[in-house]
Design a protein around this motif. Sequence first.
Motif, PDB file in Angstrom:
ATOM      1  N   PRO A   1       0.808  -1.227   0.000  1.00 44.13           N
ATOM      2  CA  PRO A   1       0.000   0.000   0.000  1.00 44.13           C
ATOM      3  C   PRO A   1       0.840   1.276   0.000  1.00 44.13           C
ATOM      4  O   PRO A   1       0.499   2.252  -0.680  1.00 44.13           O
ATOM      5  CB  PRO A   1      -0.824  -0.133   1.283  1.00 44.13           C
ATOM      6  N   SER A   2       1.944   1.280   0.753  1.00 39.99           N
ATOM      7  CA  SER A   2       2.781   2.486   0.771  1.00 39.99           C
ATOM      8  C   SER A   2       3.463   2.709  -0.575  1.00 39.99           C
ATOM      9  O   SER A   2       3.657   3.848  -1.008  1.00 39.99           O
ATOM     10  CB  SER A   2       3.824   2.384   1.887  1.00 39.99           C
ATOM     11  N   GLU A   3       3.832   1.617  -1.252  1.00 36.86           N
ATOM     12  CA  GLU A   3       4.455   1.747  -2.568  1.00 36.86           C
ATOM     13  C   GLU A   3       3.454   2.259  -3.605  1.00 36.86           C
ATOM     14  O   GLU A   3       3.825   2.975  -4.533  1.00 36.86           O
ATOM     15  CB  GLU A   3       5.030   0.407  -3.022  1.00 36.86           C
ATOM     16  N   ILE A   4       2.178   1.900  -3.465  1.00 34.68           N
ATOM     17  CA  ILE A   4       1.155   2.413  -4.375  1.00 34.68           C
ATOM     18  C   ILE A   4       1.151   3.944  -4.341  1.00 34.68           C
ATOM     19  O   ILE A   4       1.093   4.612  -5.383  1.00 34.68           O
ATOM     20  CB  ILE A   4      -0.232   1.847  -4.007  1.00 34.68           C
ATOM     21  N   TYR A   5       1.242   4.505  -3.142  1.00 34.23           N
ATOM     22  CA  TYR A   5       1.290   5.959  -3.000  1.00 34.23           C
ATOM     23  C   TYR A   5       2.538   6.533  -3.691  1.00 34.23           C
ATOM     24  O   TYR A   5       2.458   7.519  -4.439  1.00 34.23           O
ATOM     25  CB  TYR A   5       1.290   6.331  -1.511  1.00 34.23           C
TER      26      TYR A   5
END
Length: 788
Positions: free
Chosen positions: A317-321
Amino acid sequence: MEINAWLVDVDYITKEGKAIIRLWCKDDEGRQVIVFDHRFEPYFYAIGNASIDEMMRVTAERYDETIRPKRIEVVERRDFGKNIRAFKIIVCHPQHVPTLRDQFIDLNLDVREADVLFAVRYIIDNDLYPLDGVIVKGEPIFIEYADLAIEASEVRPQKIERNPDLKIMAFDCEMTNPSGMPNAEKDPIIIISVATNRGEFKILSSEDESSILKEFIDFTYAFNPDIICGYNSDNFDWPYMYQRAKIHDISLKLGKDHSHLQVQGGVIKRVTITGRLNIDLYQVVRRDIDGVKVKTLENVAEYLGVMNKSERVDLSPSEIYQYWQNTTKRAKLYEYAKADVISTLGIAEKMLPLQYVFARMIRQPLDEVSKMGRGRQVESFLSAEAFKTGELVPSKGGVGETYVGGFVLEPKKGLHENVVCLDFSAMYPSIMISFNISPDTVVKGGDYYEAPEVGHRFRKEPEGFFKKILKELVARRNGLKSALEGLERSSSEYRLIDIRQQAIKILTNAFYGYTGWSAARWYRKECAEATTAWGRYFIKESVKKAEEIGLEVIYGDTDSLFVKGRGENILDVAKEFAQTISEDLPLELDIQNHYEVIFFTEKKKRYAGLTSEGDIIVKGLEIRRGDWCALAKEIQAEVVQVVLQERDPEKAVRLVQDTVQLLKEGQIPLEKLVIYKTLTKKIDSYESQQAHVRAAKRAKKLVEVGSKIGYVIIRGSGSIGDRAYPVDMFSGHENGHLIGDERGYEIDSDYYIDNQIIPSTSRILSYFGYSNAELKGQPKQATFDDDF
């Protein structure tokens, strides 16, 4: 006019205070056919001594309306096999049933079938089958959302030996939040990916969230799917999209009649799209796939052969951002979104054919079938069968008492060669048929069968409700299995028939457990208890007979025996033994597998074996469990392979020692150290602070019941829970140091060695005399503290 079509779904509309059944159908030309049936009336049953006049005087207030029965009929029905007189209470509208039901209960009447949904009642009473054919006669009318509409004067079933060609659309949403998991109140949807079984694929993406939502609505209407699928969509994607659309004042008019998407419920959501079958595949997978412990989209897609993890882009999820903020990296984010939706569509195409068969068998719309547990599926099937024979469905009322399960002969720990696994085919259904076990056959005296150990008695004649149904199901399955023998396994006809026999097998095997389910309408503890008692008796008798002919039984569990003998002819001896047992007992014993070598741990249901065909079969070890990190599973799998195939435990020990050393040096990729566990209730409901609960609290993100929490254990003081941190806080690690957090956390290599690597491998290697100390690479001489 008269038409032939496929019955896709059933609901009802209200017009001038009257409920009108609406059938959503498709014909073979792909036209949308809507059928309206004004003739069907809602009703329920009551049993007791009240007079019709007294019951007709019953009234109740509902909102600003006074409601009462429309009319009451006296009917002959059966109740647990006995003929009785019952009252059929016909009412004006389905929504009147719950209120009037309570009034009739107040008259000390036994109220039955008052919670059967109106649309399902229509399906059952008219002998219809969802996703099968219907023949409709009536007058054509104009409806703007249908290619053809009819007011029905007659509706009857038509059996079709194939599946309908339905249009399927899969979707998946991506949202962005710098901390990881997004929050629907503030974090926008950045991508909605869609894919269809007609070969269409599209990434809907924009800086303007409202345009994405509008484009999704437009795509849905342009494609006009019969089925919409997501993965965990009912509890995440749909509610999230619903909330975001509300913020932008956009109406999610996704129904075929241009009605709004409906999201209901609290912790567990229920999503309805009129005219379209909404399927949350996660709910289907959770019930129907046992081979995957952590049922993430990626794991299930790989298990079903849809997409290997190595073939897809995987982002946290953090990489999606991060990838969204950096426009040069968005192409990779789109690849990730594509992999998600293609996986979702692939899972749908693999899983839905079985659900089609369930829908026909239990007479429930497909979207309802997808959400049902196995007990409710059995109950729906029984309710439909009960209507055929005039049997009233009992009221709920189980007390949930426990009962003894199957017999277990503890495994003889260690390595064994030339072992045959024998399996009792359909043990519990066969026992229920042989001894007429049914809720309506429990007796105190007369001519009866008496169960060993527990002493419950079941009349011999006439046949009980369950026995009649089970005999029919077994006969149907045997007929289908016979039909498979003359077909090519790769043919579509073979696959269709095989799925049908699988569905029958699943439901049939669930009958005995259903009788012991406290929420079951046909709850009868005696049935479940007697079935397992006979099962224990027969497997013990089989063990005795095996030992009498010189076979050594090294493990037995419920309906399986593992045997070995002297000499090389074990397979021939086992076949002869199976034939003898099948002739002597009312059960069929078959050879399931022949193992060249098999390893048993000290616990039941935990073993690994190499079959004579070269396959490695693993049951119950960490390889198959979700609450162990990937590294523990991988090293155990390697140990199993080396021990079974190469017969070289010393090499396996070196593999473990090398892994321990890499852990100490901080050279293991972070993703292999993540432990996953599911939140089974709200965070605040947990009394003890388990590791995954503490990690979820630290996540700074929205976590819901059913979420898989991925966490790692860091070095430091305190309990394991005190040191459990969500993996999304970190982007990786180098030399044991976690990246992405300024506090400089380190992976606790000692925890992973002592609680993951050593326990998972010592289960096997301790048998060969290797101590925990040796597996860690310490001097060979063991201490008294070592486990062997």
